[in-house]
Scaffold this active site. Structure first.
Site, PDB file in Angstrom:
ATOM      1  N   HIS A  35       0.835  -1.204   0.000  1.00 24.52           N
ATOM      2  CA  HIS A  35       0.000   0.000   0.000  1.00 24.52           C
ATOM      3  C   HIS A  35       0.867   1.250   0.000  1.00 24.52           C
ATOM      4  O   HIS A  35       0.607   2.194  -0.763  1.00 24.52           O
ATOM      5  CB  HIS A  35      -0.915  -0.006   1.224  1.00 24.52           C
ATOM      6  CG  HIS A  35      -1.667   1.276   1.422  1.00 24.52           C
ATOM      7  ND1 HIS A  35      -2.761   1.625   0.655  1.00 24.52           N
ATOM      8  CD2 HIS A  35      -1.469   2.303   2.302  1.00 24.52           C
ATOM      9  CE1 HIS A  35      -3.218   2.808   1.059  1.00 24.52           C
ATOM     10  NE2 HIS A  35      -2.452   3.233   2.055  1.00 24.52           N
ATOM     11  N   ARG A  57       3.854  10.677  -5.291  1.00 27.54           N
ATOM     12  CA  ARG A  57       5.274  10.968  -5.588  1.00 27.54           C
ATOM     13  C   ARG A  57       5.778   9.947  -6.598  1.00 27.54           C
ATOM     14  O   ARG A  57       6.525   9.020  -6.255  1.00 27.54           O
ATOM     15  CB  ARG A  57       6.118  10.877  -4.310  1.00 27.54           C
ATOM     16  CG  ARG A  57       5.750  11.851  -3.206  1.00 27.54           C
ATOM     17  CD  ARG A  57       6.660  11.667  -1.988  1.00 27.54           C
ATOM     18  NE  ARG A  57       6.622  10.284  -1.494  1.00 27.54           N
ATOM     19  CZ  ARG A  57       5.703   9.817  -0.652  1.00 27.54           C
ATOM     20  NH1 ARG A  57       4.756  10.616  -0.191  1.00 27.54           N
ATOM     21  NH2 ARG A  57       5.726   8.551  -0.271  1.00 27.54           N
TER      22      ARG A  57
END
Length: 427
Positions: A134, A143
């Site tokens: 996750h 990101r």
């Protein structure tokens, strides 16, 4: 570490317990309930489709006294020794052939007619981030060039959540409002969340705590765990994307979290312990204060985790809930003992009834994502439902159901009961 209470052949005179998918006699989870006729909330034990009133059962006096307070905090504080004795006593009382059946039958209630409550009064709630798949998937959304920050493999990452908004399974969740700012927006606006999401987590209940200034050695951390449940830590992804830097989650997470009502004890989960999976080649070893050979040998669990959805459209068509994800606790990068030890490593005190969340536990690959953020690739690829509907994120009226089951050859499977909630429109 298993004993007679784990014997697969053990049967109960509470007939609904025999073959029950969640609560056979080999489980005996603890909770807090109000009987059908009302009265004060008290501690109970789930056995099949029934609930046994622990405050009226012929068990140790300290347990009966702890059972009448309307929470499990006092019982959690008694520790593992008391829990083991209680488990053995309950197993004997509820087993086929028990000579005390007559004394217990009047203190059993159909679970469907009882009101279930939060198991404990939560003083503090900390949410960790130990599901590495996750963490990587979410990092790719926020990101893309640097999805997993370098501290992740050294530090069990966590943040302090809001205990006041924890609610028991079955309590609806109101869609939150907050500041939203899309990539092309010049300024934020205040509006209802448009990217509401669930998170598939395990909840860890703290038993005996620690004093302020003291640490908890990782080798002793398991003794401070009272039990486990399911946790859905709802997330407003659009609010989160705008607010989380530089201090992390705030309004995107504190509007509501849903907990399963039953606490599965460490003793019930003994058959389902496994070694902590080895770290990938090149990953750093945990620092010495987080590393214990016994914990590495048996500190992880093999528990299947499931997320299901029931939309208003599916319900209207008479359809059953649809599985969105199937994962497993074996995908936790850090063990529970490591989380507890790290939490107290700076002298932070833990107290009976404190709650730790594991963070979202996703499996690698399609079909194992513990959130819609992952399953829809940040909302870019809608998830197809059998009703013909699609979901990028949750809509009003959607019900999310978390389930878990531990199974192993030679032992009776046990479950956690449902952790479910429905989304209400924003005020």
């Amino acid at each position: 570490m298993t004993n007679a209470t784990h014997d697969r052949s053990l049967r109960s005179w509470v007939t609904s317990a025999n073959g029950h998918p969640d609560f056979p006699i080999q489980n005996l989870p603890l909770g807090v309930f109000t009987p059908p006729g009302g009265g004060a909330a008290r501690a109970g034990v789930a056995i099949g489709d029934m609930v046994l009133d622990l405050s009226a059962a012929p068990v140790a006096e300290d347990v009966r006294e702890a059972a009448v307070g309307g929470t499990l905090n006092a019982l959690f504080a008694l520790g593992a020794g008391t829990r083991r004795e209680l488990r053995a006593r309950l197993s004997s009382l509820l087993a086929e052939g028990s000579g005390e059946r007559g004394a217990l039958e009047s203190h059993l209630y159909p679970a469907v007619d009882c009101t279930l409550h939060l198991p404990a009064r939560v003083g503090d709630y900390t949410d960790f981030y130990v599901g590495i798949h996750h963490a990587t998937n979410v990092g790719k959304v926020f990101r893309p060039d640097n999805p997993l920050l370098p501290n992740y493999k050294y530090v069990p990452i966590g943040y302090h959540g809001r205990a006041s908004s924890l609610r028991v399974s079955g309590t609806p969740v109101r869609r939150p409002k907050g500041q939203l700012k899309g990539p092309g927006d010049e300024a934020p606006r205040f509006a209802p969340c448009e990217r509401l999401d669930y998170e598939l987590e395990m909840g860890i209940w703290i038993g005996p705590g620690s004093a302020l200034g003291d640490s908890i050695p990782v080798a002793e951390a398991e003794a401070h765990v009272a039990g486990y449940g399911l946790l859905n830590d709802w997330s407003a992804r659009d609010i989160q994307a705008w607010e989380y830097q530089p201090l992390g989650p705030f309004l995107a997470k504190n509007f509501g979290s849903t907990l399963s009502p039953w606490v599965v004890t460490p003793e019930a989960l003994e058959p389902f312990r496994i070694p902590q999976p080895p770290r990938p080649e090149g990953d750093p070893a945990p620092l010495p204060y987080l590393l214990d050979p016994q914990d590495q040998a048996r500190g992880a669990f093999d528990i299947a985790l499931e997320v299901l959805i029931l939309t208003p459209g599916m319900a209207k068509a008479g359809m059953t809930p649809h599985r969105l994800a199937l994962s497993n606790t074996r995908h936790m990068y850090w063990t529970v003992a490591q989380m507890v030890a790290h939490h107290a490593s700076n002298g932070c005190d833990l107290n009976p009834g404190d709650l730790l969340g594991s963070g979202t536990i996703s499996a690698p690959g399609e079909g194992g994502f513990g959130s819609l953020l992952e399953a829809s690739k940040g909302g870019k690829e809608p998830v197809q439902l059998p009703s013909g509907e699609t979901r990028r994120f949750l809509e009003d009226g959607d019900e999310i159901i978390l389930r878990a089951q531990a199974s192993r050859e030679g032992f009776a499977p046990i479950g956690f009961g449902d952790c479910r909630s429905t989304i209400l429109p924003a005020n």
